[in-house]
Write a protein that holds these residues in place. Structure first.
Motif, mmCIF file in Angstrom:
data_model
loop_
_atom_site.group_PDB
_atom_site.id
_atom_site.type_symbol
_atom_site.label_atom_id
_atom_site.label_comp_id
_atom_site.label_asym_id
_atom_site.label_seq_id
_atom_site.Cartn_x
_atom_site.Cartn_y
_atom_site.Cartn_z
ATOM 1 N N GLU A 137 26.944 26.132 59.701
ATOM 2 C CA GLU A 137 27.932 27.198 59.870
ATOM 3 C C GLU A 137 29.174 26.742 60.624
ATOM 4 O OE1 GLU A 137 24.965 31.099 59.888
ATOM 5 O OE2 GLU A 137 25.228 29.917 61.726
ATOM 6 N N LEU A 138 29.124 25.547 61.184
ATOM 7 C CA LEU A 138 30.278 25.004 61.908
ATOM 8 C C LEU A 138 30.833 23.742 61.245
ATOM 9 C CD1 LEU A 138 28.919 25.435 65.544
ATOM 10 C CD2 LEU A 138 30.730 26.785 64.475
ATOM 11 N N SER A 139 30.323 23.399 60.082
ATOM 12 C CA SER A 139 30.750 22.151 59.446
ATOM 13 C C SER A 139 30.856 22.302 57.929
ATOM 14 C CB SER A 139 29.770 21.021 59.784
ATOM 15 O OG SER A 139 28.462 21.341 59.331
ATOM 16 N N ASP A 140 31.369 23.445 57.488
ATOM 17 C CA ASP A 140 31.533 23.677 56.054
ATOM 18 C C ASP A 140 32.526 22.662 55.491
ATOM 19 O OD1 ASP A 140 32.491 24.811 53.509
ATOM 20 O OD2 ASP A 140 31.331 26.569 54.094
ATOM 21 N N PRO A 141 32.179 21.953 54.410
ATOM 22 C CA PRO A 141 33.084 20.935 53.855
ATOM 23 C C PRO A 141 34.131 21.496 52.893
ATOM 24 C CG PRO A 141 31.015 20.907 52.660
ATOM 25 C CD PRO A 141 30.865 21.941 53.750
ATOM 26 N N THR A 142 34.102 22.820 52.653
ATOM 27 C CA THR A 142 35.035 23.428 51.710
ATOM 28 C C THR A 142 36.461 23.394 52.263
ATOM 29 O OG1 THR A 142 33.282 24.959 51.042
ATOM 30 C CG2 THR A 142 35.533 25.493 50.356
ATOM 31 N N PRO A 143 37.436 22.887 51.522
ATOM 32 C CA PRO A 143 38.822 22.887 52.021
ATOM 33 C C PRO A 143 39.318 24.314 52.277
ATOM 34 C CG PRO A 143 38.596 21.422 50.133
ATOM 35 C CD PRO A 143 37.314 22.209 50.215
ATOM 36 N N PHE A 144 40.119 24.469 53.309
ATOM 37 C CA PHE A 144 40.720 25.773 53.569
ATOM 38 C C PHE A 144 41.649 26.139 52.419
ATOM 39 C CE2 PHE A 144 39.567 24.774 57.989
ATOM 40 C CZ PHE A 144 39.031 25.986 58.388
ATOM 41 N N ALA A 145 41.518 27.367 51.938
ATOM 42 C CA ALA A 145 42.367 27.880 50.861
ATOM 43 C C ALA A 145 42.504 29.379 51.094
ATOM 44 C CB ALA A 145 41.749 27.597 49.494
ATOM 45 N N TYR A 146 43.640 29.792 51.579
ATOM 46 C CA TYR A 146 43.809 31.175 51.997
ATOM 47 C C TYR A 146 45.230 31.631 51.717
ATOM 48 C CZ TYR A 146 46.253 29.172 55.985
ATOM 49 O OH TYR A 146 47.155 28.494 56.764
ATOM 50 N N ASP A 147 45.425 32.946 51.711
ATOM 51 C CA ASP A 147 46.747 33.542 51.539
ATOM 52 C C ASP A 147 47.397 33.654 52.916
ATOM 53 O OD1 ASP A 147 48.849 35.564 51.400
ATOM 54 O OD2 ASP A 147 48.069 36.098 49.432
ATOM 55 N N ALA A 148 48.455 32.900 53.138
ATOM 56 C CA ALA A 148 49.085 32.850 54.456
ATOM 57 C C ALA A 148 49.599 34.220 54.888
ATOM 58 C CB ALA A 148 50.224 31.832 54.459
ATOM 59 N N GLN A 149 50.107 35.020 53.947
ATOM 60 C CA GLN A 149 50.617 36.334 54.307
ATOM 61 C C GLN A 149 49.484 37.263 54.728
ATOM 62 O OE1 GLN A 149 53.995 37.389 54.560
ATOM 63 N NE2 GLN A 149 52.831 38.908 55.726
ATOM 64 N N VAL A 150 48.384 37.207 54.016
ATOM 65 C CA VAL A 150 47.236 38.047 54.377
ATOM 66 C C VAL A 150 46.689 37.631 55.741
ATOM 67 C CG1 VAL A 150 44.884 38.712 53.731
ATOM 68 C CG2 VAL A 150 46.653 38.539 51.974
ATOM 69 N N ALA A 151 46.633 36.333 55.998
ATOM 70 C CA ALA A 151 46.166 35.856 57.301
ATOM 71 C C ALA A 151 47.070 36.368 58.418
ATOM 72 C CB ALA A 151 46.115 34.329 57.311
ATOM 73 N N SER A 152 48.383 36.286 58.204
ATOM 74 C CA SER A 152 49.331 36.785 59.196
ATOM 75 C C SER A 152 49.195 38.293 59.368
ATOM 76 C CB SER A 152 50.753 36.422 58.773
ATOM 77 O OG SER A 152 51.704 36.895 59.711
ATOM 78 N N ASP A 153 49.018 39.004 58.261
ATOM 79 C CA ASP A 153 48.840 40.453 58.330
ATOM 80 C C ASP A 153 47.597 40.820 59.131
ATOM 81 O OD1 ASP A 153 51.121 40.935 56.856
ATOM 82 O OD2 ASP A 153 50.074 41.332 54.974
ATOM 83 N N TYR A 154 46.534 40.020 58.989
ATOM 84 C CA TYR A 154 45.311 40.356 59.713
ATOM 85 C C TYR A 154 45.507 40.215 61.220
ATOM 86 C CZ TYR A 154 40.500 41.112 60.943
ATOM 87 O OH TYR A 154 39.363 41.645 61.498
ATOM 88 N N ALA A 155 46.343 39.271 61.629
ATOM 89 C CA ALA A 155 46.655 39.173 63.062
ATOM 90 C C ALA A 155 47.257 40.486 63.554
ATOM 91 C CB ALA A 155 47.618 38.017 63.304
#
Length: 284
Positions: A137-155
């Motif tokens: 759970e702390l070493s997932d090898p999947t590359p980060f792939a996210y929507d930057a606007q949604v991430a900012s909105d969640y903040a």
């Protein structure tokens, strides 16, 4: 004012969680065990989450708005790690390699560089401590792939909910835990205790905001009481709230209903007051 819609949240949420989760072991590795496991959670910032000040004076921040993990030492310039181009595993390794020569020098000094993740987990689980996270759970090898606007909105969403709950909490008296975000489930939470005893098994209410869970892929405000009486009638709830019995037993308000309110913060604050009055009668 209304809050962001968080469209396509389900695609971005797990990546935010993977990044944020890295702060938990960093803080836990240099913090003694505390009541209610308060050595584990993260604290809320307008831009995301932080470990808070660590014993050596530094701080690690998960910035949702810029997509970075940032280490700010006690003195000197900040060191930033962009999520893009990393997986959770490689990001955590890069962060720990830096912290090994700074904030966590005393913790990781005897840990080989190629075993930093397993090493910090081992350090966090000594003397009866737990971090509620496996190596996987702390070493997932999947590359980060996210929507930057949604991430900012969640903040912005997270900080608005924090602000509303903090205003409500300001009216309460008695023992309470701080408003924090837990690494395991990525949920914002604060406990209010119904007596002068303030351990997790004492009577309390939990006011929280979950980004997802179980059968709920979208965020929601939740409140529950502990313990419930053996028999009781479903409490009277404010508009927009419903009684949940599937994933947990308590109050559920869908984020999508919160977001469309003319003043979302005022709505959450008022809802917390109304729910508190209803659930208070159920506690011993």
């Amino acid at each position: 004012m209304p809050l962001p819609a968080l469209n396509h949240w389900e695609q971005t949420a797990p990546h935010l969680h993977r990044a944020a989760r890295l702060l938990g072991p960093v803080r836990a590795s240099v913090t003694d065990h505390q009541p209610n496991f308060l050595e584990l959670p993260m604290f809320i910032l307008p831009e995301g989450l932080t470990t808070g000040r660590l014993p050596q004076g530094g701080e690690v921040i998960c910035n949702f708005k810029t997509g970075q993990i940032i280490y700010q030492p006690a003195s000197g310039e900040a060191i930033s790690f962009a999520w893009t181009g990393h997986s959770q595993k490689s990001l955590f390794e890069a962060l720990l390699m830096t912290l090994k020569s700074h904030e966590l020098a005393g913790v990781l000094a005897d840990v080989p560089d190629d075993q930093l993740i397993s090493g910090i987990i081992e350090k966090c689980t000594k003397d009866g401590k737990q971090i509620f996270a496996t190596f996987e759970e702390l070493s997932d090898p999947t590359p980060f792939a996210y929507d930057a606007q949604v991430a900012s909105d969640y903040a912005a969403v997270q900080y608005a909910i924090f602000t509303a709950v903090a205003r409500f909490r300001g009216w309460l008296t008695g023992p309470m835990t701080p408003i924090v975000v837990w690494p395991e489930h990525f949920d914002l939470s604060t406990l209010w205790f119904g007596t002068d005893k303030a351990a997790e098994h004492d009577p309390h209410m939990n006011f929280g905001f979950a980004p997802f869970s179980g059968s709920h892929p979208r965020p929601y405000l939740y409140v529950y009481a502990y313990p419930y009486p053996t028999e009781y009638e479903t409490p009277t709830l404010p508009d927009g709230a419903r009684w949940e019995t599937q994933d947990y037993t308590g109050v559920h308000i869908a984020y999508d209903d919160i977001a469309k309110q003319a003043d979302s913060e005022a709505y959450v604050e008022a809802a917390c007051h109304a729910i508190f009055r209803s659930l208070r009668a159920l506690l011993p």
